[in-house]
Design a protein around this motif. Structure first.
Motif, PDB file in Angstrom:
ATOM      1  N   VAL A  45       0.881  -1.167   0.049  1.00 35.26           N
ATOM      2  CA  VAL A  45       0.240  -0.087   0.214  1.00 35.26           C
ATOM      3  C   VAL A  45       0.839   1.208   0.094  1.00 35.26           C
ATOM      4  N   VAL A  46       0.610   2.288  -0.901  1.00 35.74           N
ATOM      5  CA  VAL A  46       1.145   3.580  -0.934  1.00 35.74           C
ATOM      6  C   VAL A  46       0.961   4.198   0.137  1.00 35.74           C
ATOM      7  N   ASP A  47       1.568   4.759   1.062  1.00 32.72           N
ATOM      8  CA  ASP A  47       1.374   5.446   2.400  1.00 32.72           C
ATOM      9  C   ASP A  47       1.116   6.734   2.022  1.00 32.72           C
ATOM     10  N   GLY A  48       0.166   7.374   2.585  1.00 36.00           N
ATOM     11  CA  GLY A  48      -0.746   8.849   2.308  1.00 36.00           C
ATOM     12  C   GLY A  48      -1.829   8.573   1.151  1.00 36.00           C
ATOM     13  N   LEU A  49      -1.435   8.001   0.098  1.00 33.50           N
ATOM     14  CA  LEU A  49      -2.477   7.655  -0.654  1.00 33.50           C
ATOM     15  C   LEU A  49      -3.367   6.393  -0.675  1.00 33.50           C
ATOM     16  N   TRP A  50      -2.962   5.559   0.184  1.00 28.89           N
ATOM     17  CA  TRP A  50      -3.832   4.458   0.488  1.00 28.89           C
ATOM     18  C   TRP A  50      -4.385   3.728  -0.823  1.00 28.89           C
ATOM     19  N   ASN A  51      -3.588   3.618  -1.748  1.00 33.16           N
ATOM     20  CA  ASN A  51      -4.003   2.837  -2.821  1.00 33.16           C
ATOM     21  C   ASN A  51      -3.105   1.603  -2.938  1.00 33.16           C
ATOM     22  N   LEU A  52      -3.376   0.558  -3.586  1.00 35.06           N
ATOM     23  CA  LEU A  52      -2.573  -0.638  -3.844  1.00 35.06           C
ATOM     24  C   LEU A  52      -1.227  -0.340  -4.745  1.00 35.06           C
ATOM     25  N   LYS A  53      -0.324  -0.765  -4.455  1.00 41.20           N
ATOM     26  CA  LYS A  53       1.062  -0.802  -5.475  1.00 41.20           C
ATOM     27  C   LYS A  53       1.173  -2.119  -6.029  1.00 41.20           C
ATOM     28  N   LYS A  71      -2.091 -18.852  -7.327  1.00 41.77           N
ATOM     29  CA  LYS A  71      -1.423 -17.664  -6.899  1.00 41.77           C
ATOM     30  C   LYS A  71      -1.613 -16.499  -7.985  1.00 41.77           C
ATOM     31  N   VAL A  72      -1.805 -15.199  -7.094  1.00 41.11           N
ATOM     32  CA  VAL A  72      -1.986 -14.180  -8.345  1.00 41.11           C
ATOM     33  C   VAL A  72      -1.083 -12.981  -7.739  1.00 41.11           C
ATOM     34  N   MET A  73      -0.459 -12.484  -8.664  1.00 38.78           N
ATOM     35  CA  MET A  73       0.422 -11.229  -8.288  1.00 38.78           C
ATOM     36  C   MET A  73       0.041  -9.911  -9.438  1.00 38.78           C
ATOM     37  N   GLN A  74      -0.001  -9.067  -8.616  1.00 38.48           N
ATOM     38  CA  GLN A  74      -0.561  -7.801  -9.579  1.00 38.48           C
ATOM     39  C   GLN A  74       0.489  -6.468  -9.387  1.00 38.48           C
ATOM     40  N   GLU A  75       0.784  -5.507 -10.185  1.00 35.55           N
ATOM     41  CA  GLU A  75       1.437  -4.568  -9.993  1.00 35.55           C
ATOM     42  C   GLU A  75       0.554  -3.425 -10.354  1.00 35.55           C
ATOM     43  N   TYR A  76       0.408  -2.208  -9.935  1.00 40.11           N
ATOM     44  CA  TYR A  76      -0.157  -1.117 -10.322  1.00 40.11           C
ATOM     45  C   TYR A  76       0.966   0.177 -10.693  1.00 40.11           C
ATOM     46  N   THR A  83      -4.467   9.057 -10.806  1.00 38.15           N
ATOM     47  CA  THR A  83      -5.014   7.636 -11.090  1.00 38.15           C
ATOM     48  C   THR A  83      -4.046   6.532 -11.200  1.00 38.15           C
ATOM     49  N   TRP A  84      -4.132   5.535 -10.435  1.00 37.51           N
ATOM     50  CA  TRP A  84      -3.273   4.200 -10.515  1.00 37.51           C
ATOM     51  C   TRP A  84      -4.226   3.317 -11.292  1.00 37.51           C
ATOM     52  N   MET A  85      -3.329   2.301 -12.062  1.00 38.92           N
ATOM     53  CA  MET A  85      -4.029   1.350 -12.783  1.00 38.92           C
ATOM     54  C   MET A  85      -3.127   0.055 -12.919  1.00 38.92           C
ATOM     55  N   LEU A  86      -3.910  -0.965 -13.256  1.00 37.48           N
ATOM     56  CA  LEU A  86      -3.376  -2.392 -13.211  1.00 37.48           C
ATOM     57  C   LEU A  86      -2.421  -2.402 -14.180  1.00 37.48           C
ATOM     58  N   SER A  87      -1.179  -2.562 -14.195  1.00 39.62           N
ATOM     59  CA  SER A  87      -0.247  -2.501 -15.338  1.00 39.62           C
ATOM     60  C   SER A  87       0.297  -3.842 -15.546  1.00 39.62           C
ATOM     61  N   ARG A  88       0.184  -4.891 -14.649  1.00 41.15           N
ATOM     62  CA  ARG A  88       1.012  -6.380 -14.784  1.00 41.15           C
ATOM     63  C   ARG A  88       0.157  -7.282 -13.840  1.00 41.15           C
ATOM     64  N   GLU A  89      -0.028  -8.187 -14.531  1.00 34.40           N
ATOM     65  CA  GLU A  89      -0.728  -9.334 -13.555  1.00 34.40           C
ATOM     66  C   GLU A  89      -0.243 -10.641 -13.983  1.00 34.40           C
ATOM     67  N   GLU A  90      -0.013 -11.360 -12.959  1.00 28.90           N
ATOM     68  CA  GLU A  90       0.578 -12.951 -13.135  1.00 28.90           C
ATOM     69  C   GLU A  90      -0.507 -13.879 -12.502  1.00 28.90           C
ATOM     70  N   PHE A  91      -0.465 -15.193 -13.090  1.00 32.11           N
ATOM     71  CA  PHE A  91      -1.417 -16.115 -12.360  1.00 32.11           C
ATOM     72  C   PHE A  91      -0.292 -17.404 -12.454  1.00 32.11           C
ATOM     73  N   PHE A  92      -0.143 -18.044 -11.327  1.00 39.70           N
ATOM     74  CA  PHE A  92       0.394 -19.185 -11.203  1.00 39.70           C
ATOM     75  C   PHE A  92      -0.452 -20.292 -10.758  1.00 39.70           C
ATOM     76  N   ILE A 108      -0.176 -11.107 -18.077  1.00 37.94           N
ATOM     77  CA  ILE A 108      -0.920  -9.814 -18.669  1.00 37.94           C
ATOM     78  C   ILE A 108      -0.169  -8.458 -18.442  1.00 37.94           C
ATOM     79  N   ALA A 109       0.089  -7.750 -19.296  1.00 37.01           N
ATOM     80  CA  ALA A 109       0.807  -6.639 -19.402  1.00 37.01           C
ATOM     81  C   ALA A 109      -0.180  -5.702 -19.811  1.00 37.01           C
TER      82      ALA A 109
END
Length: 215
Positions: A45-53, A71-76, A83-92, A108-109
Protein backbone atom coordinates in the motif's frame (compact mmCIF):
# COMPACT_ATOMS: atom_id res chain seq x y z
CA UNK A 1 -12.46 -2.40 1.14
CA UNK A 2 -15.05 -4.96 2.11
CA UNK A 3 -16.97 -4.24 5.32
CA UNK A 4 -16.41 -7.90 6.25
CA UNK A 5 -12.65 -7.74 5.76
CA UNK A 6 -11.84 -7.45 9.45
CA UNK A 7 -14.03 -10.42 10.27
CA UNK A 8 -12.25 -12.61 7.68
CA UNK A 9 -8.64 -11.44 7.90
CA UNK A 10 -5.96 -10.28 10.27
CA UNK A 11 -3.45 -7.69 9.04
CA UNK A 12 0.17 -7.34 10.11
CA UNK A 13 2.61 -4.65 8.99
CA UNK A 14 5.78 -6.53 8.06
CA UNK A 15 7.95 -3.68 6.77
CA UNK A 16 7.97 -0.28 5.08
CA UNK A 17 10.37 0.83 2.34
CA UNK A 18 10.90 3.63 -0.14
CA UNK A 19 10.25 3.14 -3.85
CA UNK A 20 10.38 6.00 -6.37
CA UNK A 21 10.27 8.45 -3.48
CA UNK A 22 7.11 6.93 -1.98
CA UNK A 23 6.79 5.01 1.26
CA UNK A 24 5.35 1.56 0.60
CA UNK A 25 3.89 -0.54 3.41
CA UNK A 26 4.11 -4.33 3.07
CA UNK A 27 1.11 -5.80 4.90
CA UNK A 28 0.60 -9.49 5.52
CA UNK A 29 -2.90 -10.86 4.94
CA UNK A 30 -3.75 -13.68 7.38
CA UNK A 31 -7.09 -15.57 7.20
CA UNK A 32 -8.94 -15.80 10.52
CA UNK A 33 -10.19 -19.32 9.72
CA UNK A 34 -8.70 -22.31 7.96
CA UNK A 35 -11.62 -22.94 5.63
CA UNK A 36 -13.34 -20.91 2.97
CA UNK A 37 -12.23 -19.13 -0.19
CA UNK A 38 -9.79 -16.79 1.54
CA UNK A 39 -6.48 -15.35 0.40
CA UNK A 40 -3.15 -15.49 2.15
CA UNK A 41 -0.11 -13.38 1.31
CA UNK A 42 0.84 -9.72 1.05
CA UNK A 43 -0.51 -6.41 -0.19
CA UNK A 44 1.64 -3.34 -0.78
CA UNK A 45 0.00 0.00 0.00
CA UNK A 46 1.25 3.50 -0.88
CA UNK A 47 1.47 5.51 2.33
CA UNK A 48 -0.70 8.64 2.37
CA UNK A 49 -2.56 7.69 -0.83
CA UNK A 50 -3.82 4.35 0.54
CA UNK A 51 -3.99 2.72 -2.86
CA UNK A 52 -2.54 -0.64 -3.84
CA UNK A 53 0.96 -0.74 -5.30
CA UNK A 54 1.06 -4.53 -5.62
CA UNK A 55 -0.43 -7.77 -4.32
CA UNK A 56 1.00 -11.25 -3.85
CA UNK A 57 -1.77 -13.62 -2.76
CA UNK A 58 -2.55 -17.34 -2.73
CA UNK A 59 -5.95 -19.01 -2.45
CA UNK A 60 -6.50 -21.70 0.19
CA UNK A 61 -6.22 -24.94 -1.81
CA UNK A 62 -9.13 -26.44 0.12
CA UNK A 63 -11.38 -23.89 -1.57
CA UNK A 64 -10.16 -24.79 -5.08
CA UNK A 65 -12.08 -27.12 -7.36
CA UNK A 66 -10.12 -27.46 -10.58
CA UNK A 67 -6.69 -26.37 -9.33
CA UNK A 68 -4.40 -27.70 -6.61
CA UNK A 69 -2.59 -24.37 -6.27
CA UNK A 70 -3.46 -20.84 -7.38
CA UNK A 71 -1.50 -17.62 -6.89
CA UNK A 72 -2.06 -14.11 -8.25
CA UNK A 73 0.44 -11.25 -8.40
CA UNK A 74 -0.47 -7.73 -9.53
CA UNK A 75 1.41 -4.47 -9.97
CA UNK A 76 -0.19 -1.03 -10.23
CA UNK A 77 1.28 2.07 -11.89
CA UNK A 78 0.52 5.78 -11.69
CA UNK A 79 -0.80 6.68 -15.16
CA UNK A 80 -1.89 10.25 -14.37
CA UNK A 81 -1.51 12.72 -11.51
CA UNK A 82 -4.04 10.87 -9.36
CA UNK A 83 -4.96 7.65 -11.15
CA UNK A 84 -3.39 4.25 -10.49
CA UNK A 85 -4.13 1.40 -12.88
CA UNK A 86 -3.28 -2.29 -13.09
CA UNK A 87 -0.09 -2.55 -15.18
CA UNK A 88 0.98 -6.17 -14.77
CA UNK A 89 -0.81 -9.32 -13.65
CA UNK A 90 0.45 -12.88 -13.26
CA UNK A 91 -1.27 -16.13 -12.40
CA UNK A 92 0.51 -19.28 -11.25
CA UNK A 93 -1.52 -22.48 -10.99
CA UNK A 94 -1.20 -26.25 -10.91
CA UNK A 95 -3.72 -28.99 -11.51
CA UNK A 96 -3.47 -32.75 -11.33
CA UNK A 97 -5.22 -34.99 -13.84
CA UNK A 98 -4.71 -38.59 -12.80
CA UNK A 99 -0.99 -39.05 -12.27
CA UNK A 100 -0.03 -36.13 -14.48
CA UNK A 101 0.54 -32.67 -12.97
CA UNK A 102 0.09 -29.58 -15.13
CA UNK A 103 1.83 -26.29 -14.32
CA UNK A 104 0.42 -23.03 -15.63
CA UNK A 105 1.66 -19.44 -15.80
CA UNK A 106 -0.27 -16.57 -17.36
CA UNK A 107 1.18 -13.07 -17.67
CA UNK A 108 -0.80 -9.97 -18.69
CA UNK A 109 0.78 -6.56 -19.30
CA UNK A 110 -1.42 -3.47 -19.69
CA UNK A 111 -0.44 -0.16 -21.25
CA UNK A 112 -1.73 2.78 -23.31
CA UNK A 113 -4.64 3.50 -20.99
CA UNK A 114 -7.54 5.67 -22.11
CA UNK A 115 -8.97 7.39 -19.05
CA UNK A 116 -12.59 8.56 -18.96
CA UNK A 117 -13.45 7.48 -22.52
CA UNK A 118 -16.71 8.60 -24.06
CA UNK A 119 -18.92 5.58 -24.63
CA UNK A 120 -21.97 5.47 -26.85
CA UNK A 121 -25.25 4.72 -25.16
CA UNK A 122 -25.86 0.98 -24.73
CA UNK A 123 -22.19 0.35 -25.58
CA UNK A 124 -21.94 -2.48 -23.06
CA UNK A 125 -24.09 -5.43 -24.03
CA UNK A 126 -23.98 -9.17 -23.29
CA UNK A 127 -20.75 -9.68 -25.22
CA UNK A 128 -18.00 -11.07 -23.01
CA UNK A 129 -15.04 -11.30 -25.37
CA UNK A 130 -14.03 -10.81 -28.99
CA UNK A 131 -11.43 -12.83 -30.90
CA UNK A 132 -10.64 -11.51 -34.37
CA UNK A 133 -10.16 -13.94 -37.27
CA UNK A 134 -6.48 -13.03 -37.63
CA UNK A 135 -5.62 -13.85 -33.99
CA UNK A 136 -4.42 -17.37 -34.83
CA UNK A 137 -2.49 -16.30 -37.95
CA UNK A 138 0.07 -13.97 -36.37
CA UNK A 139 3.68 -14.76 -37.22
CA UNK A 140 6.65 -14.88 -34.84
CA UNK A 141 7.75 -11.32 -35.64
CA UNK A 142 4.39 -9.96 -34.47
CA UNK A 143 4.60 -11.77 -31.13
CA UNK A 144 8.23 -10.75 -30.68
CA UNK A 145 7.09 -7.10 -30.71
CA UNK A 146 4.04 -7.39 -28.45
CA UNK A 147 5.01 -10.16 -26.03
CA UNK A 148 5.97 -8.53 -22.69
CA UNK A 149 8.62 -11.15 -21.82
CA UNK A 150 11.11 -13.25 -23.74
CA UNK A 151 10.15 -16.89 -24.06
CA UNK A 152 12.28 -19.55 -22.44
CA UNK A 153 13.96 -22.10 -24.71
CA UNK A 154 11.44 -24.78 -23.69
CA UNK A 155 8.50 -22.43 -24.35
CA UNK A 156 9.81 -21.42 -27.78
CA UNK A 157 10.35 -25.10 -28.67
CA UNK A 158 6.81 -25.97 -27.56
CA UNK A 159 5.30 -23.20 -29.73
CA UNK A 160 7.40 -24.31 -32.69
CA UNK A 161 6.15 -27.87 -32.28
CA UNK A 162 2.53 -26.73 -32.02
CA UNK A 163 2.88 -24.54 -35.12
CA UNK A 164 4.41 -27.48 -37.01
CA UNK A 165 1.52 -29.75 -36.02
CA UNK A 166 -1.02 -27.11 -37.08
CA UNK A 167 0.67 -26.64 -40.46
CA UNK A 168 0.73 -30.39 -41.01
CA UNK A 169 -2.99 -30.64 -40.24
CA UNK A 170 -3.57 -28.10 -43.03
CA UNK A 171 -1.32 -29.85 -45.53
CA UNK A 172 -2.58 -31.63 -48.64
CA UNK A 173 -1.02 -34.93 -47.58
CA UNK A 174 -2.79 -34.94 -44.20
CA UNK A 175 -6.18 -33.83 -45.55
CA UNK A 176 -6.04 -36.40 -48.35
CA UNK A 177 -5.22 -39.20 -45.92
CA UNK A 178 -7.91 -38.02 -43.49
CA UNK A 179 -10.57 -37.89 -46.22
CA UNK A 180 -9.51 -41.29 -47.53
CA UNK A 181 -9.89 -42.85 -44.10
CA UNK A 182 -13.31 -41.22 -43.58
CA UNK A 183 -14.53 -42.22 -47.03
CA UNK A 184 -13.67 -45.89 -46.55
CA UNK A 185 -16.85 -47.90 -45.86
CA UNK A 186 -17.60 -51.38 -44.60
CA UNK A 187 -20.64 -53.37 -43.51
CA UNK A 188 -20.36 -51.97 -39.95
CA UNK A 189 -20.81 -48.44 -41.31
CA UNK A 190 -23.96 -49.34 -43.23
CA UNK A 191 -25.48 -51.16 -40.26
CA UNK A 192 -24.40 -49.17 -37.16
CA UNK A 193 -22.29 -46.03 -37.56
CA UNK A 194 -23.55 -44.56 -40.82
CA UNK A 195 -21.95 -43.79 -44.17
CA UNK A 196 -20.26 -40.50 -44.99
CA UNK A 197 -18.16 -38.90 -47.70
CA UNK A 198 -16.01 -35.77 -47.49
CA UNK A 199 -13.79 -33.61 -49.70
CA UNK A 200 -11.92 -31.15 -47.47
CA UNK A 201 -10.44 -29.23 -50.42
CA UNK A 202 -13.85 -28.36 -51.85
CA UNK A 203 -15.54 -28.28 -48.42
CA UNK A 204 -18.12 -30.84 -49.57
CA UNK A 205 -19.56 -33.65 -47.47
CA UNK A 206 -22.62 -35.84 -47.03
CA UNK A 207 -23.76 -38.43 -44.54
CA UNK A 208 -26.45 -41.16 -44.35
CA UNK A 209 -27.78 -42.62 -41.10
CA UNK A 210 -27.17 -46.34 -40.49
CA UNK A 211 -29.84 -48.96 -41.12
CA UNK A 212 -30.28 -49.53 -37.38
CA UNK A 213 -31.82 -46.06 -37.11
CA UNK A 214 -34.53 -47.05 -39.58
CA UNK A 215 -35.50 -49.97 -37.34
Amino acid sequence: ASPFGLSSYKFRLEEAFLEDGRLISKIEIIPRRNSGALFRGYVYVVDGLWNLKAIDLEVDKRALNHFDYFKVMQEYALVSDTTWMLSREEFFYTSKIGKQAELGHTLIANSDYILNPEMARNFFRNELRVVVDSAMDRDSSYWANVRPVTLKVEEALFLHQQDSVEQYHKSEVYLTEKDSSYNHWNVWNFLVTGVGWRNSFKDHSWYFDPLINSI
